[in-house]
Write a protein that holds these residues in place. Structure first.
Motif, PDB file in Angstrom:
ATOM      1  N   LEU A  65     -18.105  10.762 -10.343  1.00 40.18           N
ATOM      2  CA  LEU A  65     -17.691  11.347  -9.056  1.00 40.18           C
ATOM      3  C   LEU A  65     -17.756  10.250  -8.000  1.00 40.18           C
ATOM      4  CD1 LEU A  65     -17.061  13.722  -7.105  1.00 40.18           C
ATOM      5  CD2 LEU A  65     -19.522  14.195  -7.057  1.00 40.18           C
ATOM      6  N   VAL A  66     -16.642  10.050  -7.292  1.00 42.79           N
ATOM      7  CA  VAL A  66     -16.556   8.968  -6.308  1.00 42.79           C
ATOM      8  C   VAL A  66     -16.319   9.572  -4.926  1.00 42.79           C
ATOM      9  CG1 VAL A  66     -15.357   6.831  -5.709  1.00 42.79           C
ATOM     10  CG2 VAL A  66     -15.402   7.580  -8.095  1.00 42.79           C
ATOM     11  N   LEU A  67     -17.169   9.206  -3.966  1.00 40.97           N
ATOM     12  CA  LEU A  67     -17.000   9.688  -2.592  1.00 40.97           C
ATOM     13  C   LEU A  67     -16.737   8.500  -1.672  1.00 40.97           C
ATOM     14  CD1 LEU A  67     -20.010  12.190  -2.365  1.00 40.97           C
ATOM     15  CD2 LEU A  67     -17.637  12.697  -3.018  1.00 40.97           C
ATOM     16  N   HIS A  68     -15.602   8.524  -0.977  1.00 37.43           N
ATOM     17  CA  HIS A  68     -15.289   7.496   0.015  1.00 37.43           C
ATOM     18  C   HIS A  68     -15.532   8.079   1.397  1.00 37.43           C
ATOM     19  CE1 HIS A  68     -13.190   5.132  -3.047  1.00 37.43           C
ATOM     20  NE2 HIS A  68     -12.573   6.238  -3.416  1.00 37.43           N
ATOM     21  N   THR A  69     -16.175   7.287   2.274  1.00 37.46           N
ATOM     22  CA  THR A  69     -16.420   7.831   3.622  1.00 37.46           C
ATOM     23  C   THR A  69     -16.104   6.839   4.730  1.00 37.46           C
ATOM     24  OG1 THR A  69     -18.755   7.186   3.804  1.00 37.46           O
ATOM     25  CG2 THR A  69     -18.308   9.219   2.633  1.00 37.46           C
ATOM     26  N   SER A  70     -15.562   5.661   4.389  1.00 34.00           N
ATOM     27  CA  SER A  70     -15.258   4.695   5.447  1.00 34.00           C
ATOM     28  C   SER A  70     -13.997   5.093   6.211  1.00 34.00           C
ATOM     29  CB  SER A  70     -15.042   3.304   4.844  1.00 34.00           C
ATOM     30  OG  SER A  70     -14.516   2.444   5.843  1.00 34.00           O
ATOM     31  N   LEU A  71     -14.076   4.983   7.545  1.00 30.66           N
ATOM     32  CA  LEU A  71     -12.912   5.245   8.398  1.00 30.66           C
ATOM     33  C   LEU A  71     -11.870   4.143   8.265  1.00 30.66           C
ATOM     34  CD1 LEU A  71     -14.862   6.312  11.606  1.00 30.66           C
ATOM     35  CD2 LEU A  71     -13.452   7.813  10.170  1.00 30.66           C
ATOM     36  N   ASN A  72     -12.293   3.020   7.700  1.00 32.96           N
ATOM     37  CA  ASN A  72     -11.419   1.841   7.596  1.00 32.96           C
ATOM     38  C   ASN A  72     -10.728   1.873   6.240  1.00 32.96           C
ATOM     39  OD1 ASN A  72     -10.358  -0.694   7.270  1.00 32.96           O
ATOM     40  ND2 ASN A  72     -12.214  -1.795   7.875  1.00 32.96           N
ATOM     41  N   SER A  73      -9.404   2.093   6.270  1.00 29.89           N
ATOM     42  CA  SER A  73      -8.720   2.183   4.971  1.00 29.89           C
ATOM     43  C   SER A  73      -8.200   0.826   4.516  1.00 29.89           C
ATOM     44  CB  SER A  73      -7.568   3.192   5.049  1.00 29.89           C
ATOM     45  OG  SER A  73      -6.686   2.791   6.064  1.00 29.89           O
ATOM     46  N   ALA A  74      -8.140  -0.165   5.444  1.00 29.62           N
ATOM     47  CA  ALA A  74      -7.485  -1.446   5.113  1.00 29.62           C
ATOM     48  C   ALA A  74      -8.445  -2.488   4.538  1.00 29.62           C
ATOM     49  CB  ALA A  74      -6.798  -1.989   6.351  1.00 29.62           C
ATOM     50  N   SER A  75      -9.608  -2.664   5.162  1.00 31.37           N
ATOM     51  CA  SER A  75     -10.464  -3.779   4.730  1.00 31.37           C
ATOM     52  C   SER A  75     -11.927  -3.362   4.655  1.00 31.37           C
ATOM     53  CB  SER A  75     -10.304  -4.949   5.704  1.00 31.37           C
ATOM     54  OG  SER A  75     -10.645  -4.503   7.014  1.00 31.37           O
ATOM     55  N   SER A  76     -12.139  -2.149   4.235  1.00 35.14           N
ATOM     56  CA  SER A  76     -13.508  -1.623   4.192  1.00 35.14           C
ATOM     57  C   SER A  76     -14.360  -2.310   3.122  1.00 35.14           C
ATOM     58  CB  SER A  76     -13.430  -0.121   3.896  1.00 35.14           C
ATOM     59  OG  SER A  76     -14.618   0.331   3.314  1.00 35.14           O
ATOM     60  N   VAL A  77     -15.558  -2.668   3.500  1.00 37.26           N
ATOM     61  CA  VAL A  77     -16.509  -3.263   2.559  1.00 37.26           C
ATOM     62  C   VAL A  77     -16.904  -2.230   1.502  1.00 37.26           C
ATOM     63  CG1 VAL A  77     -18.768  -4.367   2.344  1.00 37.26           C
ATOM     64  CG2 VAL A  77     -17.419  -4.710   4.409  1.00 37.26           C
ATOM     65  N   THR A  78     -17.253  -1.041   1.943  1.00 36.37           N
ATOM     66  CA  THR A  78     -17.750  -0.043   0.976  1.00 36.37           C
ATOM     67  C   THR A  78     -16.631   0.432   0.044  1.00 36.37           C
ATOM     68  OG1 THR A  78     -17.437   1.719   2.611  1.00 36.37           O
ATOM     69  CG2 THR A  78     -19.647   0.780   2.425  1.00 36.37           C
ATOM     70  N   ARG A  79     -15.404   0.506   0.563  1.00 34.53           N
ATOM     71  CA  ARG A  79     -14.294   0.903  -0.331  1.00 34.53           C
ATOM     72  C   ARG A  79     -14.058  -0.171  -1.386  1.00 34.53           C
ATOM     73  NH1 ARG A  79     -11.045   5.330   1.346  1.00 34.53           N
ATOM     74  NH2 ARG A  79     -11.650   6.097   3.387  1.00 34.53           N
ATOM     75  N   ASP A  80     -14.209  -1.435  -0.974  1.00 37.31           N
ATOM     76  CA  ASP A  80     -14.030  -2.558  -1.890  1.00 37.31           C
ATOM     77  C   ASP A  80     -15.108  -2.538  -2.989  1.00 37.31           C
ATOM     78  OD1 ASP A  80     -12.859  -4.883  -2.743  1.00 37.31           O
ATOM     79  OD2 ASP A  80     -13.994  -6.178  -1.384  1.00 37.31           O
ATOM     80  N   LEU A  81     -16.368  -2.365  -2.589  1.00 40.69           N
ATOM     81  CA  LEU A  81     -17.466  -2.333  -3.558  1.00 40.69           C
ATOM     82  C   LEU A  81     -17.295  -1.140  -4.506  1.00 40.69           C
ATOM     83  CD1 LEU A  81     -20.460  -3.112  -1.142  1.00 40.69           C
ATOM     84  CD2 LEU A  81     -19.352  -4.725  -2.707  1.00 40.69           C
ATOM     85  N   THR A  82     -16.905  -0.009  -3.927  1.00 36.34           N
ATOM     86  CA  THR A  82     -16.731   1.201  -4.737  1.00 36.34           C
ATOM     87  C   THR A  82     -15.604   1.015  -5.750  1.00 36.34           C
ATOM     88  OG1 THR A  82     -17.466   2.503  -2.847  1.00 36.34           O
ATOM     89  CG2 THR A  82     -16.318   3.697  -4.580  1.00 36.34           C
ATOM     90  N   ALA A  83     -14.474   0.454  -5.285  1.00 37.97           N
ATOM     91  CA  ALA A  83     -13.324   0.266  -6.190  1.00 37.97           C
ATOM     92  C   ALA A  83     -13.684  -0.671  -7.334  1.00 37.97           C
ATOM     93  CB  ALA A  83     -12.133  -0.286  -5.395  1.00 37.97           C
ATOM     94  N   THR A  84     -14.459  -1.695  -7.041  1.00 37.83           N
ATOM     95  CA  THR A  84     -14.855  -2.634  -8.096  1.00 37.83           C
ATOM     96  C   THR A  84     -15.745  -1.943  -9.115  1.00 37.83           C
ATOM     97  OG1 THR A  84     -14.700  -4.465  -6.563  1.00 37.83           O
ATOM     98  CG2 THR A  84     -16.013  -4.851  -8.538  1.00 37.83           C
TER      99      THR A  84
END
Ligand code: FMN
Length: 204
Positions: free
Chosen positions: A5-24
């Protein structure tokens, strides 16, 4: 096959640190577990609303009250979120720090998955997590400042809150990886790289 289960919560869709770490992490998880089920929720593009008053009886473990104005819909969403959590073996969460805490989007998700007699109970007065055992949470926290050491630890409300919140419903295995100092021109990139190395070293 495991379920992620993956939850994304960053308001930044372009260069988010947490989205990057999560995707990896998700990429590594799927490489290690081909055929695994992934449930992905972007709580920014598809927010969970604040708790609806009609949900209060369910949250407290009481019989739902009848209301003609759509309690079924709010209960259905809450039921779905709980089912997703119950089915997940690993829960990975990207949690940027917003005003010293997790985002209100993530807090709303937590509010919906807390349900007496389903995800927690007081047994002989003792709070007891009811989620099936064996689950783990991987939490990626990113912040403009640094909170993991020294006096600033006292104003990090993310890690203590998230550890308490998951422990309460029965998840004790929680790994936190932090990318701090993102507001510092000197430190941001090295912090991000260090966090990424930690992600690469995680066992999936
Ligand atoms: C609304 C908002 C509130 C923030 N509040 C804090 C804060 O309290 N402390 C902090 O260190 N950084 C704060 N930041 C900075 C973010 O935590 C930081 O930029 C982080 O890297 C964002 O994660 P992301 O890149 O995954 O979006 C805030 C940013 C935003 C947009």
């Amino acid at each position: 096959m495991p379920t992620l289960l993956v939850l994304h919560t960053s308001l930044n869709s372009a260069s988010s640190v947490t989205r990057d770490l999560t995707a990896t992490f998700v990429k590594r998880f799927l490489a290690d577990h081909p055929g695994a089920t992934t449930i992905e929720r972007d709580l920014v593009t598809e927010p969970v609303p604040h708790l609806h008053p009609d949900l209060v009886p369910s949250v407290l473990g009481l019989a739902p009250t009848a209301s003609p104005d759509g309690p079924a819909a709010v209960r259905t969403l809450a039921d779905t979120l709980i089912e997703e959590l119950e089915s997940a073996d690993t829960i990975v969460i990207g949690a940027p720090m917003y005003n010293f805490m997790v985002s209100s989007a993530l807090k709303a998700w937590i509010d919906h998955v807390y349900r007496a007699k389903r995800t927690f109970a007081y047994i002989d007065g003792v709070p007891t997590g009811l989620l099936p055992p064996g689950k783990k949470v991987i939490l990626f926290v990113s912040s403009g400042g640094a909170y993991s050491e020294g006096a600033a630890r006292a104003i990090d409300f993310i890690e203590p809150f998230m550890r308490t919140a998951f422990r309460f419903i029965g998840i004790l295995d929680i790994t936190v990886i932090r990318a701090e100092s993102q507001a510092s021109l000197e430190a941001a990139n090295s912090e991000r790289s260090r966090a990424m190395q930690e992600v690469m070293a995680l066992s999936t």
